[in-house]
Scaffold this motif. Structure first.
Motif, mmCIF file in Angstrom:
data_model
loop_
_atom_site.group_PDB
_atom_site.id
_atom_site.type_symbol
_atom_site.label_atom_id
_atom_site.label_comp_id
_atom_site.label_asym_id
_atom_site.label_seq_id
_atom_site.Cartn_x
_atom_site.Cartn_y
_atom_site.Cartn_z
ATOM 1 N N LYS A 1 47.464 -0.081 44.285
ATOM 2 C CA LYS A 1 46.148 -0.158 43.640
ATOM 3 C C LYS A 1 46.158 -1.183 42.512
ATOM 4 O O LYS A 1 45.197 -1.927 42.332
ATOM 5 C CB LYS A 1 45.707 1.222 43.122
ATOM 6 N N SER B 1 40.298 5.811 39.583
ATOM 7 C CA SER B 1 41.374 6.175 38.646
ATOM 8 C C SER B 1 40.902 7.169 37.587
ATOM 9 O O SER B 1 41.693 7.757 36.894
ATOM 10 C CB SER B 1 41.955 4.935 37.984
ATOM 11 N N HIS B 2 39.572 7.369 37.502
ATOM 12 C CA HIS B 2 39.074 8.359 36.539
ATOM 13 C C HIS B 2 39.024 9.763 37.132
ATOM 14 O O HIS B 2 38.830 10.715 36.430
ATOM 15 C CB HIS B 2 37.672 7.966 36.036
ATOM 16 N N ILE C 1 38.215 0.846 42.419
ATOM 17 C CA ILE C 1 39.515 1.235 41.863
ATOM 18 C C ILE C 1 39.331 1.943 40.520
ATOM 19 O O ILE C 1 39.931 2.982 40.286
ATOM 20 C CB ILE C 1 40.434 0.002 41.697
ATOM 21 N N VAL C 2 38.475 1.367 39.675
ATOM 22 C CA VAL C 2 38.253 1.955 38.343
ATOM 23 C C VAL C 2 37.660 3.355 38.467
ATOM 24 O O VAL C 2 38.146 4.295 37.859
ATOM 25 C CB VAL C 2 37.336 1.041 37.483
ATOM 26 N N GLU C 3 36.635 3.489 39.293
ATOM 27 C CA GLU C 3 36.006 4.800 39.493
ATOM 28 C C GLU C 3 37.036 5.800 39.980
ATOM 29 O O GLU C 3 37.080 6.936 39.550
ATOM 30 C CB GLU C 3 34.904 4.705 40.556
ATOM 31 N N GLU D 1 33.778 -7.656 42.352
ATOM 32 C CA GLU D 1 33.321 -6.660 41.376
ATOM 33 C C GLU D 1 33.343 -5.261 41.999
ATOM 34 O O GLU D 1 33.750 -4.300 41.368
ATOM 35 C CB GLU D 1 31.879 -6.955 40.933
ATOM 36 N N LEU E 1 36.791 -3.867 42.230
ATOM 37 C CA LEU E 1 37.228 -3.398 40.906
ATOM 38 C C LEU E 1 36.591 -2.052 40.590
ATOM 39 O O LEU E 1 37.271 -1.134 40.133
ATOM 40 C CB LEU E 1 36.854 -4.418 39.822
ATOM 41 N N GLU E 2 35.287 -1.939 40.851
ATOM 42 C CA GLU E 2 34.570 -0.681 40.574
ATOM 43 C C GLU E 2 35.184 0.466 41.348
ATOM 44 O O GLU E 2 35.371 1.561 40.823
ATOM 45 C CB GLU E 2 33.090 -0.806 40.954
ATOM 46 N N TYR F 1 43.864 -4.427 42.321
ATOM 47 C CA TYR F 1 43.035 -4.669 41.135
ATOM 48 C C TYR F 1 43.252 -6.089 40.630
ATOM 49 O O TYR F 1 42.306 -6.835 40.378
ATOM 50 C CB TYR F 1 43.381 -3.646 40.043
#
Length: 135
Positions: free
Chosen positions: A80, A133-134, A129-131, A123, A126-127, A84
């Motif tokens: 991941k 990881s939360h 992966i970011v979403e 974008e 990225l979103e 990223y």
């Protein structure tokens, strides 16, 4: 290109490009050219008929979103992180390489990521992966 001149085509092709498309272009022609140059084969999802399909797609967290999260959760943190970084660098080649490492069981994730990379939607990668990881 938005250029209308035929001689531009020769310049573009001689500079090392594989093909040439003039704006405005049709999506199916673009897809056909991608298939031709990359030797890919598209698998189209059958569209659901009736209101049932509409209801599902209008929900913000539609069912299509859910499995991607699940598939992504099965990938290593290292993978991941690499994905990223590739998306940050807008490297579609690297993203496509990373998508090749996705196990067959997680094919929907591979398809989604390839799709995003081929459309240069870094974008959104990225979103995703970011979403994730939360969670």
């Amino acid at each position: 290109t938005a250029s209308a001149f035929e001689e531009e085509r020769t310049v573009v092709l001689s500079s090392g490009c594989d093909d040439f498309m003039r704006k405005p272009f049709r999506e199916e022609i673009l897809l056909a050219k991608i298939a031709e140059h990359l030797g890919v084969c598209y698998i189209y999802e059958a569209e659901e008929l009736g209101n049932q399909g509409l209801a599902a797609s209008s929900e913000s967290n539609s069912e299509a979103q859910q499995p991607l999260e699940v598939h992504l959760s099965q990938m290593s943190a290292e993978w991941k992180a690499q994905l990223y970084q590739a998306a940050v660098e807008c490297s579609d080649d690297l993203i496509l390489e990373l998508s090749e490492q996705i196990p067959q069981d997680n094919a929907p994730l591979a398809i989604a990521i390839k799709d995003l990379a081929n459309n240069f939607l870094f974008e959104q990668i990225l979103e995703l992966i970011v979403e994730h990881s939360h969670h």
